[in-house]
Structures are given as structure tokens and as C-alpha cells.
Scaffold this motif. Structure first.
Motif, mmCIF file in Angstrom:
data_model
loop_
_atom_site.group_PDB
_atom_site.id
_atom_site.type_symbol
_atom_site.label_atom_id
_atom_site.label_comp_id
_atom_site.label_asym_id
_atom_site.label_seq_id
_atom_site.Cartn_x
_atom_site.Cartn_y
_atom_site.Cartn_z
ATOM 1 N N GLY A 106 0.793 -1.228 0.000
ATOM 2 C CA GLY A 106 0.000 0.000 0.000
ATOM 3 C C GLY A 106 0.820 1.270 0.000
ATOM 4 O O GLY A 106 0.276 2.349 0.206
ATOM 5 N N PRO A 126 0.350 4.140 3.943
ATOM 6 C CA PRO A 126 -0.885 4.091 4.742
ATOM 7 C C PRO A 126 -0.756 4.894 6.024
ATOM 8 O O PRO A 126 0.307 4.934 6.650
ATOM 9 C CB PRO A 126 -1.042 2.594 5.043
ATOM 10 C CG PRO A 126 -0.224 1.890 4.007
ATOM 11 C CD PRO A 126 0.918 2.799 3.713
ATOM 12 N N ASP A 131 -7.595 3.941 9.491
ATOM 13 C CA ASP A 131 -7.694 2.988 8.381
ATOM 14 C C ASP A 131 -8.331 3.659 7.168
ATOM 15 O O ASP A 131 -9.209 4.522 7.305
ATOM 16 C CB ASP A 131 -8.540 1.780 8.790
ATOM 17 C CG ASP A 131 -7.852 0.902 9.825
ATOM 18 O OD1 ASP A 131 -6.607 0.981 9.911
ATOM 19 O OD2 ASP A 131 -8.547 0.163 10.549
ATOM 20 N N GLY A 132 -7.896 3.258 6.006
ATOM 21 C CA GLY A 132 -8.488 3.770 4.775
ATOM 22 C C GLY A 132 -7.923 5.090 4.311
ATOM 23 O O GLY A 132 -8.386 5.644 3.308
ATOM 24 N N GLU A 133 -6.908 5.612 5.013
ATOM 25 C CA GLU A 133 -6.291 6.869 4.620
ATOM 26 C C GLU A 133 -4.885 6.620 4.082
ATOM 27 O O GLU A 133 -4.111 5.849 4.656
ATOM 28 C CB GLU A 133 -6.203 7.839 5.796
ATOM 29 C CG GLU A 133 -7.508 8.519 6.137
ATOM 30 C CD GLU A 133 -7.324 9.610 7.181
ATOM 31 O OE1 GLU A 133 -8.260 10.408 7.366
ATOM 32 O OE2 GLU A 133 -6.251 9.667 7.814
ATOM 33 N N LEU A 134 -4.566 7.285 3.002
ATOM 34 C CA LEU A 134 -3.231 7.233 2.421
ATOM 35 C C LEU A 134 -2.568 8.581 2.674
ATOM 36 O O LEU A 134 -3.154 9.624 2.394
ATOM 37 C CB LEU A 134 -3.309 6.971 0.914
ATOM 38 C CG LEU A 134 -1.973 6.813 0.188
ATOM 39 C CD1 LEU A 134 -1.274 5.526 0.603
ATOM 40 C CD2 LEU A 134 -2.192 6.826 -1.336
ATOM 41 N N ALA A 162 -4.257 5.795 -4.749
ATOM 42 C CA ALA A 162 -5.195 5.595 -3.638
ATOM 43 C C ALA A 162 -6.483 4.949 -4.131
ATOM 44 O O ALA A 162 -7.013 4.012 -3.515
ATOM 45 C CB ALA A 162 -5.501 6.934 -2.967
ATOM 46 N N TYR A 167 -8.273 3.065 -1.072
ATOM 47 C CA TYR A 167 -8.240 4.034 0.026
ATOM 48 C C TYR A 167 -9.428 4.984 -0.095
ATOM 49 O O TYR A 167 -9.845 5.337 -1.199
ATOM 50 C CB TYR A 167 -6.944 4.846 -0.010
ATOM 51 C CG TYR A 167 -5.721 4.062 0.416
ATOM 52 C CD1 TYR A 167 -5.434 3.854 1.750
ATOM 53 C CD2 TYR A 167 -4.849 3.536 -0.538
ATOM 54 C CE1 TYR A 167 -4.305 3.139 2.142
ATOM 55 C CE2 TYR A 167 -3.722 2.819 -0.161
ATOM 56 C CZ TYR A 167 -3.459 2.625 1.186
ATOM 57 O OH TYR A 167 -2.357 1.910 1.559
#
Length: 221
Positions: A106, A126, A131-134, A162, A167
Motif C-alpha cells: 500500500g 498508509p 484505516d483507509g487513509e493514504l 489511492a 483508500y
């Protein structure tokens, strides 16, 4: 417009990447000094120093020399602090770029190549906070290649990465002295969602703020 291409980092780019990052960050030293000089307590201290020396010496030469010396010493101290920050970055994620960004799931590191040289860089990894954020990191474009849309192109590269990797958003941090970068990120679609004071003694002392930006990744059409 100069021709350039964005590509993945190679081990042969190592020194060029580190030099580009160091050089780009070093450009902010004058801005840091100006920001500190604008702080009310700094103005107050320098004014008191000037007036007290002028009253005691009955001359303009001594207070002017003293304030000039204080400014020069302050410039040296701030430059040292900034260089310590740059060295810390070089010893952290930029110490082993391949391991940090190219071999980690990632994550990715890109360079911009033009005229057989690396003239721009950006990284993504990451978020450790959500979570889910770049996190977009280490954006830098060589001074003589700015204004060509390279920084925005690098933003699009990170946003595309992303989206491809699922993401929800891309986030980044900017410092109070990075006003030009902030305008660029805003024009690229990022939105500032919070501004905080750097949580260090130095940061609180000079009101050195960090602006956090986010780009919400939309599903590919």
C-alpha cells in the motif's frame, strides 16, 4: 514546457532524491525566521533591548549592533533547528526508501525525471492513525521546474494510486511557512480540515502551526 515523466523510484535515484528533499526543505529557513520575527513576544523583546541600550548608552550604535547580533544569532539557531529536522527525516523513512515505500504494502515512491535528472518526488504510505487513509509525503519539485504543473501531476498520481488500492482518502500535512504548497494542494482539490500548533516547546513558543489537508477519493467511474 519542459518534457518530464513520472515513474516509480529506482535504487539509482537514492542520492538525487535525498538531495532534492534536503534542498527543497532548506528553502524554508528564511520563511521560518520571518515567521518567528512576527511573533509579538519577539518584537517586544527586541524593542525592549533596543530602547534599554539606547537609554543607557545615549547612542544609536550600540543598540543597533546588539539587535543586529541578536537577529544573526537567532537566524543561526533557527537554521540549526531546521537542519536537525531535515537530518531526522533523512534518517527515518528516507534512509531506506525501497524498504519503506517500495516493499511495503500500500506504499509507493515516485520521481519526476526531466533532462536526465530527478526534478520532483512524492511518496505515499498508509496512515498510522486511521484505516483507509493514504498519507502523501515528501512532495518536492526542483525550483527551476516549478510552475509547470509537476506538483499537481504528482498529486494526481497519488490520488490514482489511492483509488486503485481502495483508500477512502488522501491526507497530508503542511507547515505554516508552506503557503505556496498549500495553495497548490487546494487548487488540486485538497481541503484543509484542521490546523494545530506543533506539539513541541518550540512549536508552542512561536505558534508554529500544521495544516492538515484531505482529498476524498471518489469511486472510479
Amino acid at each position: 514546457m519542459a518534457d518530464y515523466k513520472i515513474r516509480a523510484y529506482r535504487d539509482s535515484d537514492y542520492e538525487a532524491v535525498r538531495d532534492l528533499f534536503s534542498g527543497g526543505m532548506s528553502e524554508y529557513v528564511p520563511g521560518v525566521c520571518l515567521h518567528v520575527l512576527k511573533q509579538p513576544w519577539v518584537v517586544f523583546v527586541l524593542t525592549c533591548m533596543f530602547l534599554s541600550l539606547m537609554c543607557s548608552s545615549k547612542s544609536l550604535i550600540l543598540p543597533i549592533m546588539a539587535v543586529t547580533l541578536a537577529l544573526a544569532l537567532g537566524r543561526q539557531a533557527l537554521g540549526h533547528v531546521w537542519n536537525v529536522y531535515i537530518e531526522r527525516c533523512l534518517k527515518e523513512d528516507l534512509r531506506d526508501i525501497r524498504k519503506t515505500y517500495m516493499e511495503s504494502e500500500g506504499s509507493r515512491f515516485w520521481v519526476v525525471e526531466a533532462e536526465d535528472s530527478v526534478v520532483g518526488i512524492v511518496a505515499a504510505k498508509p496512515s498510522e492513525e486511521k484505516d483507509g487513509e493514504l498519507v502523501l509525503k515528501r512532495m518536492s519539485v526542483r525550483k527551476d521546474f516549478r510552475g509547470l504543473g509537476i506538483a499537481k501531476a504528482l498529486c494526481r498520481e497519488v490520488i490514482g494510486f489511492a483509488r486503485q488500492n481502495g483508500y477512502r482518502s488522501v491526507v497530508l500535512n503542511t507547515l505554516v511557512v508552506q503557503s505556496e504548497a498549500q495553495r497548490m494542494y487546494e487548487s488540486a482539490g485538497f481541503t484543509k480540515y484542521v490546523e494545530v500548533v506543533l506539539p513541541t516547546v518550540y512549536g508552542k513558543l512561536v505558534n508554529f502551526t500544521i495544516s492538515k489537508y484531505r482529498y476524498d477519493v471518489l469511486p472510479a467511474s
